[in-house]
Design a protein around this motif. Structure first.
Motif, PDB file in Angstrom:
ATOM      1  N   VAL A 150     -85.248 -79.482 -18.309  1.00 51.06           N
ATOM      2  CA  VAL A 150     -86.440 -78.084 -18.622  1.00 51.06           C
ATOM      3  C   VAL A 150     -86.171 -76.505 -17.905  1.00 51.06           C
ATOM      4  O   VAL A 150     -86.660 -75.655 -17.611  1.00 51.06           O
ATOM      5  N   GLY A 151     -84.701 -77.297 -17.946  1.00 48.98           N
ATOM      6  CA  GLY A 151     -83.854 -75.981 -17.448  1.00 48.98           C
ATOM      7  C   GLY A 151     -83.673 -75.489 -16.439  1.00 48.98           C
ATOM      8  O   GLY A 151     -83.559 -73.935 -16.194  1.00 48.98           O
ATOM      9  N   LEU A 152     -84.394 -76.235 -15.327  1.00 52.89           N
ATOM     10  CA  LEU A 152     -84.274 -75.613 -14.132  1.00 52.89           C
ATOM     11  C   LEU A 152     -82.712 -76.500 -12.940  1.00 52.89           C
ATOM     12  O   LEU A 152     -82.803 -76.793 -11.502  1.00 52.89           O
ATOM     13  N   GLY A 153     -82.028 -77.139 -13.765  1.00 53.77           N
ATOM     14  CA  GLY A 153     -81.021 -77.259 -12.880  1.00 53.77           C
ATOM     15  C   GLY A 153     -80.209 -76.443 -11.994  1.00 53.77           C
ATOM     16  O   GLY A 153     -79.620 -77.340 -10.843  1.00 53.77           O
ATOM     17  N   GLU A 154     -80.472 -75.741 -11.783  1.00 53.47           N
ATOM     18  CA  GLU A 154     -79.346 -75.201 -10.768  1.00 53.47           C
ATOM     19  C   GLU A 154     -80.806 -74.943  -9.870  1.00 53.47           C
ATOM     20  O   GLU A 154     -80.431 -73.678  -8.665  1.00 53.47           O
ATOM     21  N   TRP A 155     -82.244 -75.311 -10.001  1.00 53.27           N
ATOM     22  CA  TRP A 155     -82.686 -74.719  -8.860  1.00 53.27           C
ATOM     23  C   TRP A 155     -83.309 -75.863  -8.138  1.00 53.27           C
ATOM     24  O   TRP A 155     -84.539 -75.997  -7.725  1.00 53.27           O
ATOM     25  N   THR A 156     -82.509 -77.304  -8.069  1.00 56.52           N
ATOM     26  CA  THR A 156     -83.195 -78.341  -7.696  1.00 56.52           C
ATOM     27  C   THR A 156     -83.983 -78.447  -6.147  1.00 56.52           C
ATOM     28  O   THR A 156     -84.442 -79.270  -6.007  1.00 56.52           O
ATOM     29  N   GLU A 157     -82.943 -77.613  -5.902  1.00 48.67           N
ATOM     30  CA  GLU A 157     -83.062 -77.659  -4.490  1.00 48.67           C
ATOM     31  C   GLU A 157     -84.593 -76.521  -3.576  1.00 48.67           C
ATOM     32  O   GLU A 157     -84.788 -76.442  -2.106  1.00 48.67           O
ATOM     33  N   HIS A 158     -84.214 -75.630  -4.592  1.00 44.80           N
ATOM     34  CA  HIS A 158     -85.629 -74.879  -3.792  1.00 44.80           C
ATOM     35  C   HIS A 158     -87.122 -75.262  -3.931  1.00 44.80           C
ATOM     36  O   HIS A 158     -87.873 -76.213  -4.654  1.00 44.80           O
ATOM     37  N   ARG A 159     -87.403 -74.621  -2.825  1.00 45.38           N
ATOM     38  CA  ARG A 159     -89.014 -75.072  -2.868  1.00 45.38           C
ATOM     39  C   ARG A 159     -90.053 -74.087  -3.931  1.00 45.38           C
ATOM     40  O   ARG A 159     -89.611 -72.949  -4.227  1.00 45.38           O
TER      41      ARG A 159
END
Length: 231
Positions: free
Chosen positions: A133-142
């Motif tokens: 879904v295009g969030l591979g770089e945001w996995t650790e963000h709350r």
């Protein structure tokens, strides 16, 4: 239409407040084909969300039958029904329902962990779905560190992480601006084409409904009309 994966027959839902009875659904008949995207439209209070909640087994009908993949939901006990939803269905809501203390990947893997998937496998599947879904770089963000569109993508990843046959969506773009809403619909229609998953989407937006295969118009707890758009 392809073989029916969802069949609703004479569906009635009545809410009893103690002082008055409100008939939210008044005898709905509906079939949804496997791999179909169906939009449910109508004025506020017409029964759209009640139809989604009842058809998906989140709520029990007062009368009528619900058959999903050939199984009568009314024949299942609560535990079996809950397990069936967890393994065969996905849910997308307008206001995300993400846990604010968990990261994106933790939110996505949570339903897998609850259903008994080993932690390492749950993490692998959650990361793969976030990347999709295009969030591979945001996995650790709350959630609080993400935009509305990003939060909805996390919700979609969570809904799809168990590879569901049916995805139920209640106003999935209702809290988003038009550009972001269009991006979310691009994502959902792409997943529908690629995975042949069935989507039932409650929406007020005609521009969202027009992206589906069929529009079901409701009024006063009944299906008023239908429009076949594509397929």
């Amino acid at each position: 239409m392809s073989e029916a994966i969802i069949e609703l027959n004479s569906l009635v839902k009545t809410y009893d407040t103690g002082e008055v009875q409100v008939q939210a659904l008044r005898g709905v008949d509906l079939s949804v084909g496997r791999g179909e995207m169906v939009a449910i439209m109508g004025p506020s209070g017409c029964g759209k969300t009640t139809l989604l909640n009842t058809a998906s087994g989140l709520d029990d009908p007062t009368e009528g039958s619900i058959t999903i993949e050939g199984t009568d939901l009314g024949s299942l006990d609560d535990n079996t029904k809950t397990s069936y939803r967890a393994t065969r269905m996905g849910f997308i809501f307008q206001f995300y329902n993400l846990l604010p203390v968990l990261s994106a990947v933790e939110n996505v893997e949570l339903p897998l962990l609850v259903s008994g998937t080993p932690p390492a496998e749950a993490r692998r599947l959650a990361l793969a779905q976030l990347d999709r879904v295009g969030l591979g770089e945001w996995t650790e963000h709350r959630p609080g560190q993400l935009s509305g569109g990003q939060r909805q993508r996390v919700t979609i990843a969570r809904a799809l992480v168990n590879d569901p046959t049916i995805v139920w969506a209640d106003e999935p773009t209702g809290d988003l601006d038009s550009v972001t809403a269009n991006q979310i619909m691009d994502l959902l229609t792409g997943l529908n084409r690629e995975q042949d998953q069935t989507f039932v989407i409650v929406t007020h937006g005609r521009e969202i409904a027009d992206r589906c295969h069929r529009i079901v118009h409701m009024r006063d707890g009944l299906i008023e009309s239908e429009e076949q758009l594509v397929g």
